[in-house]
Scaffold this active site. Structure first.
Site, short mmCIF file in Angstrom:
data_model
loop_
_atom_site.label_atom_id
_atom_site.label_comp_id
_atom_site.label_asym_id
_atom_site.label_seq_id
_atom_site.Cartn_x
_atom_site.Cartn_y
_atom_site.Cartn_z
N ASP A 24 0.83 -1.27 -0.10
CA ASP A 24 0.12 0.12 0.07
C ASP A 24 0.92 1.34 0.01
OD1 ASP A 24 -1.97 1.76 0.27
OD2 ASP A 24 -2.07 1.57 2.69
N ASN A 26 -0.62 4.54 -0.30
CA ASN A 26 -1.27 5.73 0.49
C ASN A 26 -1.98 5.75 1.57
OD1 ASN A 26 -3.35 4.21 -0.53
ND2 ASN A 26 -4.41 5.56 -1.94
N ASP A 32 -1.72 -1.21 -3.85
CA ASP A 32 -2.04 -0.37 -4.97
C ASP A 32 -0.50 -0.55 -5.99
OD1 ASP A 32 -0.24 1.60 -3.84
OD2 ASP A 32 -1.96 2.27 -2.69
N ASP A 101 -4.46 -9.67 -15.92
CA ASP A 101 -5.30 -10.55 -15.76
C ASP A 101 -6.70 -10.68 -16.49
OD1 ASP A 101 -6.83 -12.89 -14.34
OD2 ASP A 101 -5.99 -12.73 -12.64
N ASP A 202 -8.42 -15.94 -17.07
CA ASP A 202 -9.09 -16.51 -16.04
C ASP A 202 -10.30 -17.49 -16.55
OD1 ASP A 202 -9.87 -16.01 -13.16
OD2 ASP A 202 -11.81 -15.57 -13.97
N GLU A 244 -5.81 -20.38 -17.66
CA GLU A 244 -6.23 -21.19 -16.58
C GLU A 244 -7.30 -22.09 -16.82
OE1 GLU A 244 -8.37 -20.46 -11.82
OE2 GLU A 244 -9.04 -19.35 -13.64
N HIS A 318 -3.27 -17.15 -5.69
CA HIS A 318 -4.34 -16.25 -4.91
C HIS A 318 -5.52 -17.20 -4.47
CE1 HIS A 318 -5.97 -16.24 -8.85
NE2 HIS A 318 -6.93 -15.55 -8.14
N ASP A 319 -5.51 -18.20 -4.96
CA ASP A 319 -6.66 -19.21 -4.88
C ASP A 319 -6.53 -20.31 -3.76
OD1 ASP A 319 -8.51 -17.70 -6.31
OD2 ASP A 319 -8.05 -18.88 -8.07
C1 NOJ Z 1 -10.36 -17.86 -11.04
C2 NOJ Z 1 -9.87 -16.93 -10.13
O1 NOJ Z 1 -8.49 -17.29 -9.98
C3 NOJ Z 1 -10.72 -16.68 -8.85
O2 NOJ Z 1 -10.12 -16.13 -7.68
C4 NOJ Z 1 -12.12 -16.18 -9.14
O3 NOJ Z 1 -12.71 -16.27 -8.04
C5 NOJ Z 1 -12.45 -16.96 -10.12
N1 NOJ Z 1 -11.70 -17.51 -11.37
C6 NOJ Z 1 -13.92 -16.15 -10.76
O4 NOJ Z 1 -13.19 -15.17 -11.75
#
Ligand code: NOJ
Length: 544
Positions: A24, A26, A32, A101, A202, A244, A318-319
């Site tokens: 971050d 700010n 950001d 992305d 995605d 993906e 991130h998932d």
């Molecule tokens: C896959 C992404 O990696 C995930 O974070 C997202 O929730 C779903 N696609 C929906 O876009």
């Protein structure tokens, strides 16, 4: 021996940034773009060649940016278009490309197209989305959305349902409509013109859905759509593109990553990642990792894609939960196991991905209270399972093991308040272990996980065998050791790793006894017939 055509992204390592949790600048508690610019020297020092940014486009943030309301603007939370252009430029000066992305399966319900689409059935944008006539209490079918609840949402003014594979705020785009496809291509060309170095696509395997047949991924027109997309956009530049695809098997992956460039550069598939869940159930239904199966699965992808496709190599994103907590050891052997996992992954064929903080050996988080969690998927699951009568303890155990917020706690930069991530209040709490695990500390330590990743990235650039070598799995049935070789015309690489917290007995292959050690995670010399807990050694020898 099959030689793959050499592309720049075969020798590079991609670093994934989850912008809201990276830096971050700010004080609003949310990472950001200017924060990323500030941290470019760190990324340059690590040696990565590309940054994949989770979505930074304008979005109501129902799914943290995977619900885009304007593809051609930056969300004010992350900065401005000028900031983005500056990032692209400054990163380029450091030899780093920016990968955006692209969320093309759905938009936000606040996207202009959807606002128009729901005005009337004859609105020109109506057909941009997937609608079915119906009655309020009678859903078109029983399809469920990924985040829980029905995949259909009723719009009373129209007497229709719209289809959403993810949240109700993420209506699915209708790829059957050529106008939708053209809008998407123009938007991509606009970003390419701004100097973007690549795209991550995605859930691309879901764009060709056929809801009436209950087909979500791998729909009949999937590869036709992708080839058109690629031809109209990506093939006009020298990009890295990565699809993906949760539903890809090796045959399909060869289409996605065909060396002729007709689709993407590479596929990002998950077969290895789903192994520690109960068969036929969800990721929340935990089960120990079947180690031999993990080896065989990874080996299968290595062998089958050789010369015919290209894979992404990853443990994290991130998932997903943090790998050191998941398949390593985030207690006594955190450092050793983080390095071991890195070696096993980076030694294989494909393009390695590092998810922010992985290079520090960052761990999962254990928040005591569900209110500290922010992820839409986790919160839906919690509600659903509590209603279904699961115990709180069981539900929390699943969240601790698999929740997406494990990956989303702020990047741990230093020992200062909130780990140097923000001067304000972070949008999600920092993992309390930041005083021990942080970038400043690791950069000052030549034996840190960070320095280990840095060496792995350098080795890939130095030795062509990392990109080209033919993979061969050793000790297939061994319950503790992950070992393989990679061989090209000049040299052979060996990766030798103990995946457990117990010593593993082994016999060194004769031909490796005198070989050069490139990297190892214990400082003293190797023991003759044993690998210590999580010990790993990477060696190279010249072939005559
Ligand atoms: C896959 C992404 O990696 C995930 O974070 C997202 O929730 C779903 N696609 C929906 O876009």
């Amino acid at each position: 021996m099959v030689k793959t055509e050499k592309k720049w992204w075969k020798d590079t390592v991609v670093y994934q940034i989850y912008p809201r949790s990276f830096q971050d600048s700010n004080g609003d508690g949310i990472g950001d773009i200017r924060g990323i610019i500030q941290r470019l020297p760190y990324l340059e020092e690590l040696g990565v060649g590309a940054l994949w940014l989770s979505p930074v486009c304008r979005s109501p943030q129902d799914d943290n940016g995977y619900d885009i309301s304007d593809y051609q603007d930056i969300d004010p939370m992350f900065g401005t278009l000028d900031d983005m252009e500056e990032l692209i430029q400054k990163a380029k000066e450091c030899g780093i490309r920016i990968i955006m992305d692209l969320v093309l399966n759905h938009t936000s319900d606040e996207h202009r197209w959807f606002r128009e689409a729901r005005k009337s059935k004859d609105n020109p944008y109506h057909d941009y989305y997937v609608w079915r006539d119906g009655k309020e209490s009678k859903l078109p079918n029983d399809m469920e959305s990924v985040f829980g609840g029905p995949a259909w949402e009723w719009v009373p003014e129209l007497g229709q349902y719209y289809f959403h594979q993810f949240s109700v705020k993420q209506p699915d785009l209708n790829w059957e409509n050529p106008k939708v496809r053209r809008e998407i291509y123009d938007m991509i060309l606009w970003w390419m013109d701004k100097g973007v170095g690549g795209f991550r696509l995605d859930v691309i395997d879901q764009i060709a859905k056929e809801p009436d047949l209950k087909i979500t991924n791998n729909g009949p027109r999937l590869h036709e759509f992708i080839r058109e997309l690629s031809k109209e956009t990506f093939q006009k530049g020298d990009l890295i593109t990565v699809g993906e695809a949760w539903g890809a098997d090796t045959e399909r992956a060869k289409l996605y990553s065909n060396p002729d460039g007709s689709e993407f550069s590479m596929v990002f598939q998950f077969e290895h990642i789903g192994l520690d869940q109960q068969e036929g159930k969800t990721k929340w239904d935990l089960s120990p990792l079947p180690f031999v199966k993990l080896k065989k699965t990874l080996a299968k992808w290595q062998t089958e894609l050789a010369g015919q496709g290209w894979n992404s190599l990853f443990w994290n994103n991130h998932d997903l939960p943090r790998i050191v907590s998941r398949w390593g050891n985030d207690g006594k052997y955190r450092v050793e196991s983080a390095k071991m996992l890195a070696s096993v992954l980076h030694g294989m064929q494909g393009t390695p991905y590092i998810y922010q903080g992985e290079e520090l050996g960052m761990t999962n988080v254990h928040f005591d209270d569900i209110s500290q969690y922010k992820d839409i998927e986790t919160l839906h699951m919690y509600e659903e399972r509590m209603e279904e009568g699961y115990s709180e303890e069981e539900v929390m155990a699943s969240i601790y093991a698999k929740g997406r917020d494990n990956a989303r706690t702020p990047m741990q930069w230093d020992e200062s308040r909130h780990a140097g991530f923000t001067k304000g209040t972070p949008w999600i709490a920092v993992n309390p272990n930041y005083r021990e695990i942080n970038a400043a500390r690791e950069m000052a330590d030549p034996d840190s996980v960070f320095r280990y990743y840095q060496k792995l990235i350098r080795l890939r650039k130095e030795y062509p065998v990392f990109a080209d070598g033919v993979f061969s799995l050793l000790l297939e049935e061994d319950e503790q050791i992950f070992a393989y070789t990679r061989t090209d015309e000049e040299s052979e690489l060996l990766v030798w790793a103990n995946f457990t917290d117990r010593p593993a007995q082994c016999t060194w292959p004769e031909e490796w006894k005198e070989a050069e050690v490139l990297l190892s995670n214990y400082d003293s010399s190797m023991k003759a017939n044993e690998l210590r807990p999580y010990e790993t050694v990477m060696m190279i020898r010249t072939l005559q």
